[in-house]
Design a protein around this motif. Structure first.
Motif, PDB file in Angstrom:
ATOM      1  N   LEU A  17       0.813  -1.223   0.000  1.00 15.73           N
ATOM      2  CA  LEU A  17       0.000   0.000   0.000  1.00 15.73           C
ATOM      3  C   LEU A  17       0.844   1.269   0.000  1.00 15.73           C
ATOM      4  O   LEU A  17       0.313   2.390  -0.111  1.00 15.73           O
ATOM      5  N   PHE A  18       2.121   1.176   0.148  1.00 18.15           N
ATOM      6  CA  PHE A  18       2.963   2.387   0.200  1.00 18.15           C
ATOM      7  C   PHE A  18       2.856   3.188  -1.109  1.00 18.15           C
ATOM      8  O   PHE A  18       2.799   2.614  -2.207  1.00 18.15           O
ATOM      9  N   ASP A  19       2.838   4.543  -0.923  1.00 15.51           N
ATOM     10  CA  ASP A  19       2.874   5.470  -2.071  1.00 15.51           C
ATOM     11  C   ASP A  19       4.342   5.671  -2.438  1.00 15.51           C
ATOM     12  O   ASP A  19       5.070   6.420  -1.776  1.00 15.51           O
ATOM     13  N   LYS A  20       4.734   5.006  -3.487  1.00 12.58           N
ATOM     14  CA  LYS A  20       6.141   5.022  -3.847  1.00 12.58           C
ATOM     15  C   LYS A  20       6.602   6.403  -4.352  1.00 12.58           C
ATOM     16  O   LYS A  20       7.791   6.720  -4.301  1.00 12.58           O
ATOM     17  N   SER A  21       5.647   7.192  -4.800  1.00  9.64           N
ATOM     18  CA  SER A  21       6.024   8.554  -5.239  1.00  9.64           C
ATOM     19  C   SER A  21       6.149   9.509  -4.062  1.00  9.64           C
ATOM     20  O   SER A  21       6.579  10.656  -4.213  1.00  9.64           O
ATOM     21  N   ASN A  22       5.707   9.041  -2.904  1.00  9.07           N
ATOM     22  CA  ASN A  22       5.784   9.802  -1.650  1.00  9.07           C
ATOM     23  C   ASN A  22       4.984  11.101  -1.678  1.00  9.07           C
ATOM     24  O   ASN A  22       5.322  12.077  -1.020  1.00  9.07           O
ATOM     25  N   GLN A  23       3.941  11.126  -2.504  1.00  6.85           N
ATOM     26  CA  GLN A  23       3.086  12.317  -2.577  1.00  6.85           C
ATOM     27  C   GLN A  23       2.102  12.343  -1.406  1.00  6.85           C
ATOM     28  O   GLN A  23       1.746  13.398  -0.917  1.00  6.85           O
ATOM     29  N   ASP A  24       1.676  11.121  -0.978  1.00  6.75           N
ATOM     30  CA  ASP A  24       0.741  11.061   0.173  1.00  6.75           C
ATOM     31  C   ASP A  24       1.539  10.648   1.396  1.00  6.75           C
ATOM     32  O   ASP A  24       1.602   9.480   1.799  1.00  6.75           O
ATOM     33  N   ARG A  25       2.134  11.702   1.993  1.00  4.01           N
ATOM     34  CA  ARG A  25       2.992  11.421   3.152  1.00  4.01           C
ATOM     35  C   ARG A  25       2.201  10.933   4.376  1.00  4.01           C
ATOM     36  O   ARG A  25       2.708  10.144   5.183  1.00  4.01           O
ATOM     37  N   HIS A  26       0.990  11.404   4.502  1.00  2.00           N
ATOM     38  CA  HIS A  26       0.174  11.000   5.652  1.00  2.00           C
ATOM     39  C   HIS A  26      -0.126   9.495   5.596  1.00  2.00           C
ATOM     40  O   HIS A  26      -0.055   8.781   6.608  1.00  2.00           O
ATOM     41  N   LEU A  27      -0.455   9.010   4.373  1.00  2.02           N
ATOM     42  CA  LEU A  27      -0.739   7.576   4.206  1.00  2.02           C
ATOM     43  C   LEU A  27       0.508   6.759   4.512  1.00  2.02           C
ATOM     44  O   LEU A  27       0.453   5.743   5.227  1.00  2.02           O
ATOM     45  N   ASN A  28       1.616   7.223   3.973  1.00  2.00           N
ATOM     46  CA  ASN A  28       2.851   6.470   4.212  1.00  2.00           C
ATOM     47  C   ASN A  28       3.226   6.448   5.694  1.00  2.00           C
ATOM     48  O   ASN A  28       3.741   5.430   6.199  1.00  2.00           O
ATOM     49  N   SER A  29       2.966   7.547   6.389  1.00  2.00           N
ATOM     50  CA  SER A  29       3.246   7.607   7.826  1.00  2.00           C
ATOM     51  C   SER A  29       2.374   6.606   8.589  1.00  2.00           C
ATOM     52  O   SER A  29       2.835   5.904   9.498  1.00  2.00           O
ATOM     53  N   LEU A  62       0.978   3.910   7.336  1.00  2.00           N
ATOM     54  CA  LEU A  62       1.416   2.558   6.966  1.00  2.00           C
ATOM     55  C   LEU A  62       2.682   2.157   7.711  1.00  2.00           C
ATOM     56  O   LEU A  62       2.861   0.978   8.089  1.00  2.00           O
ATOM     57  N   MET A  63       3.560   3.129   7.953  1.00  2.00           N
ATOM     58  CA  MET A  63       4.792   2.849   8.692  1.00  2.00           C
ATOM     59  C   MET A  63       4.479   2.425  10.128  1.00  2.00           C
ATOM     60  O   MET A  63       5.111   1.501  10.683  1.00  2.00           O
ATOM     61  N   GLU A  64       3.481   3.050  10.740  1.00  2.00           N
ATOM     62  CA  GLU A  64       3.080   2.674  12.107  1.00  2.00           C
ATOM     63  C   GLU A  64       2.528   1.242  12.126  1.00  2.00           C
ATOM     64  O   GLU A  64       2.840   0.445  13.016  1.00  2.00           O
ATOM     65  N   TRP A  65       1.663   0.970  11.112  1.00  2.00           N
ATOM     66  CA  TRP A  65       1.100  -0.395  11.065  1.00  2.00           C
ATOM     67  C   TRP A  65       2.198  -1.437  10.810  1.00  2.00           C
ATOM     68  O   TRP A  65       2.178  -2.526  11.374  1.00  2.00           O
ATOM     69  N   LEU A  66       3.149  -1.035   9.948  1.00  2.00           N
ATOM     70  CA  LEU A  66       4.250  -1.941   9.657  1.00  2.00           C
ATOM     71  C   LEU A  66       5.091  -2.202  10.904  1.00  2.00           C
ATOM     72  O   LEU A  66       5.521  -3.348  11.150  1.00  2.00           O
ATOM     73  N   HIS A  67       5.285  -1.156  11.705  1.00  2.00           N
ATOM     74  CA  HIS A  67       6.039  -1.311  12.954  1.00  2.00           C
ATOM     75  C   HIS A  67       5.309  -2.245  13.914  1.00  2.00           C
ATOM     76  O   HIS A  67       5.920  -3.118  14.559  1.00  2.00           O
ATOM     77  N   GLU A  68       4.000  -2.108  14.027  1.00  2.00           N
ATOM     78  CA  GLU A  68       3.209  -2.962  14.937  1.00  2.00           C
ATOM     79  C   GLU A  68       3.284  -4.431  14.486  1.00  2.00           C
ATOM     80  O   GLU A  68       3.460  -5.349  15.293  1.00  2.00           O
ATOM     81  N   SER A  69       3.124  -4.663  13.183  1.00  2.00           N
ATOM     82  CA  SER A  69       3.165  -6.042  12.675  1.00  2.00           C
ATOM     83  C   SER A  69       4.545  -6.650  12.868  1.00  2.00           C
ATOM     84  O   SER A  69       4.691  -7.842  13.206  1.00  2.00           O
ATOM     85  N   THR A  70       5.575  -5.798  12.631  1.00  2.00           N
ATOM     86  CA  THR A  70       6.941  -6.284  12.826  1.00  2.00           C
ATOM     87  C   THR A  70       7.188  -6.624  14.290  1.00  2.00           C
ATOM     88  O   THR A  70       7.858  -7.620  14.614  1.00  2.00           O
ATOM     89  N   GLN A  71       6.633  -5.817  15.197  1.00  2.00           N
ATOM     90  CA  GLN A  71       6.783  -6.089  16.636  1.00  2.00           C
ATOM     91  C   GLN A  71       6.097  -7.403  17.011  1.00  2.00           C
ATOM     92  O   GLN A  71       6.618  -8.212  17.795  1.00  2.00           O
ATOM     93  N   GLN A  72       4.927  -7.639  16.447  1.00  2.00           N
ATOM     94  CA  GLN A  72       4.217  -8.903  16.703  1.00  2.00           C
ATOM     95  C   GLN A  72       5.044 -10.091  16.204  1.00  2.00           C
ATOM     96  O   GLN A  72       5.147 -11.127  16.875  1.00  2.00           O
ATOM     97  N   LEU A  73       5.619  -9.918  15.001  1.00  2.00           N
ATOM     98  CA  LEU A  73       6.456 -10.990  14.452  1.00  2.00           C
ATOM     99  C   LEU A  73       7.665 -11.246  15.337  1.00  2.00           C
ATOM    100  O   LEU A  73       8.043 -12.416  15.579  1.00  2.00           O
ATOM    101  N   ASP A  74       8.251 -10.159  15.854  1.00  2.00           N
ATOM    102  CA  ASP A  74       9.418 -10.306  16.736  1.00  2.00           C
ATOM    103  C   ASP A  74       9.045 -11.045  18.020  1.00  2.00           C
ATOM    104  O   ASP A  74       9.799 -11.897  18.500  1.00  2.00           O
ATOM    105  N   ASP A  75       7.874 -10.711  18.584  1.00  5.96           N
ATOM    106  CA  ASP A  75       7.407 -11.406  19.804  1.00  5.96           C
ATOM    107  C   ASP A  75       7.216 -12.907  19.545  1.00  5.96           C
ATOM    108  O   ASP A  75       7.572 -13.750  20.398  1.00  5.96           O
ATOM    109  N   ILE A  76       6.664 -13.209  18.397  1.00  4.78           N
ATOM    110  CA  ILE A  76       6.432 -14.625  18.067  1.00  4.78           C
ATOM    111  C   ILE A  76       7.762 -15.352  17.894  1.00  4.78           C
ATOM    112  O   ILE A  76       7.935 -16.495  18.338  1.00  4.78           O
TER     113      ILE A  76
END
Length: 381
Positions: free
Chosen positions: A341-353, A355-369
């Motif tokens: 879902l990332f905006d590769k052109s970085n025009q929608d910075r709010h969306l990318n921000s 998505l980065m939070e969600w990515l961090h949460e999922s990565t943290q869950q993976l690390d816990d597992i």
């Protein structure tokens, strides 16, 4: 006629006296000598009558002996020592050995023995049956070939002028076989006790006394002077969680009259540690009552602990497999979805921000597992 020789001797004596006195009467012929002759005949006749009555009394005693001999419940016979032929047998012998009275009169002692025992019979008759009493245990054979053990009581006898032996043969087959079995069982027990490191025991189920071999010290660290000679001590050292089950199992085995008993349980060592053991025993009965229990306690603690550890490892591996197939899949799917879902052109910075939070949460869950899996892997090691 058993006293015929005695009666014949008396008759000959009477005839001799009559002939002598008749000769004197003819030669002398006087009244005085006739009176003497009559007196002699009277005396001779009295002697004959007395001897005849005595022989009859002896004959009556002989008949009484014959009746006692024939009716006695234990096999008896009389045999001629030189030929080993039977001279007389009683009814019990006929019934026990299966030969008729006529058969017995046509065979010898060798015919009621196995061929391999005949040399011993001949040697024994020559060495021990020389005018003395004898007692011994021998193996005899019936007419149908069945072997059984008897205890022989032998006495010297003169039977109708023949040098003979009087025999009483008591059946001790059951006692000999039981004694032989017990002796062989005892020998096997002693050999087993010396050849194994397991704790071999011999329990007297009547007195509740127990004899242990060296295995008690090697496996459980107990000394023989620590009151280990009672069944109660053994029961007190069974793990409390196993105690009721083991006692119920042994009681059920004895109630069913079974000879074999086997159970696994935990037994307390002298240092307080409980070891897993397998206890196998053979129970001996007498008149259906438990008499003796010979068994062996084998240390299976290491094997049981390994089995428990293996079971725990299998359970852990199953948990890891479940984590891999269920828990770890969720954050991985989330990460893959978020990165798409990332905006590769970085025009929608709010969306990318966001998505980065969600990515961090999922990565943290993976690390816990992953840490959870690492913890379980350490348990396996």
């Amino acid at each position: 006629m058993r006293n015929a020789p005695l009666k014949m001797a008396c008759l000959c004596l009477l005839l001799l006296v009559i002939l002598i006195n008749s000769y004197l009467l003819i030669k002398i012929g006087s009244g005085q000598h006739a009176l003497l002759l009559a007196g002699s005949i009277l005396i001779s006749g009295s002697i004959f009558i007395i001897l005849f009555i005595a022989s009859g009394w002896r004959n009556q005693r002989s008949l009484q002996f014959e009746h006692l001999f024939n009716e006695y419940p234990i096999p008896m016979w009389i045999y001629e020592k030189s030929t080993m032929r039977f001279l007389s047998v009683n009814d019990a012998a006929i019934q026990k050995y299966g030969y008729s009275r006529k058969d017995f009169m046509e065979i010898t002692l060798k015919d009621i023995r196995n061929k391999e025992d005949i040399p011993l019979l001949i040697d024994n008759a020559a060495e021990r049956c020389n005018g003395t009493e004898y007692r011994g245990i021998w193996r005899h054979r019936k007419k149908d070939g069945t072997n059984f053990f008897v205890e022989i009581y032998s006495l010297p006898a003169i039977y109708y002028g023949k040098n003979a032996r009087f025999i009483m043969a008591k059946d001790v087959d059951a006692e000999v076989k039981a004694s032989k079995e017990a002796r062989e069982l005892g020998m096997r027990y002693e050999l087993l006790a010396q050849a194994t490191n397991d704790a071999v025991y011999d329990k007297n189920l009547v007195t509740n006394q127990v004899t242990w071999n060296h295995g008690l010290s090697n496996l459980f660290l107990y000394n023989s002077n620590e009151n280990t000679d009672l069944v109660q001590w053994w029961q007190e050292n069974i793990h409390p969680a196993d105690h009721a089950r083991i006692n119920a199992s042994l009681a059920a085995c004895i109630a069913a009259g079974s000879n074999y008993w086997s159970e696994e349980y935990r037994f307390q060592c002298a240092d307080g540690y409980y070891k897993y053991v397998v206890d196998r025993a053979f129970i001996i009965y007498e008149d259906k009552a438990p008499l003796r229990m010979i068994g062996m306690m084998q240390d299976i603690d290491k094997h049981v602990k390994q089995a428990i550890q293996l079971e725990e490892q299998n359970r852990t591996l199953k948990e890891i497999a479940w984590i891999n197939s269920h828990e770890i899949r969720r954050p991985v799917v989330s990460i893959l979805s978020i990165t798409g879902l990332f905006d590769k052109s970085n025009q929608d910075r709010h969306l990318n921000s966001q998505l980065m939070e969600w990515l961090h949460e999922s990565t943290q869950q993976l690390d816990d597992i992953i840490h959870k899996i690492e913890h379980k892997v350490k348990k396996l090691q």
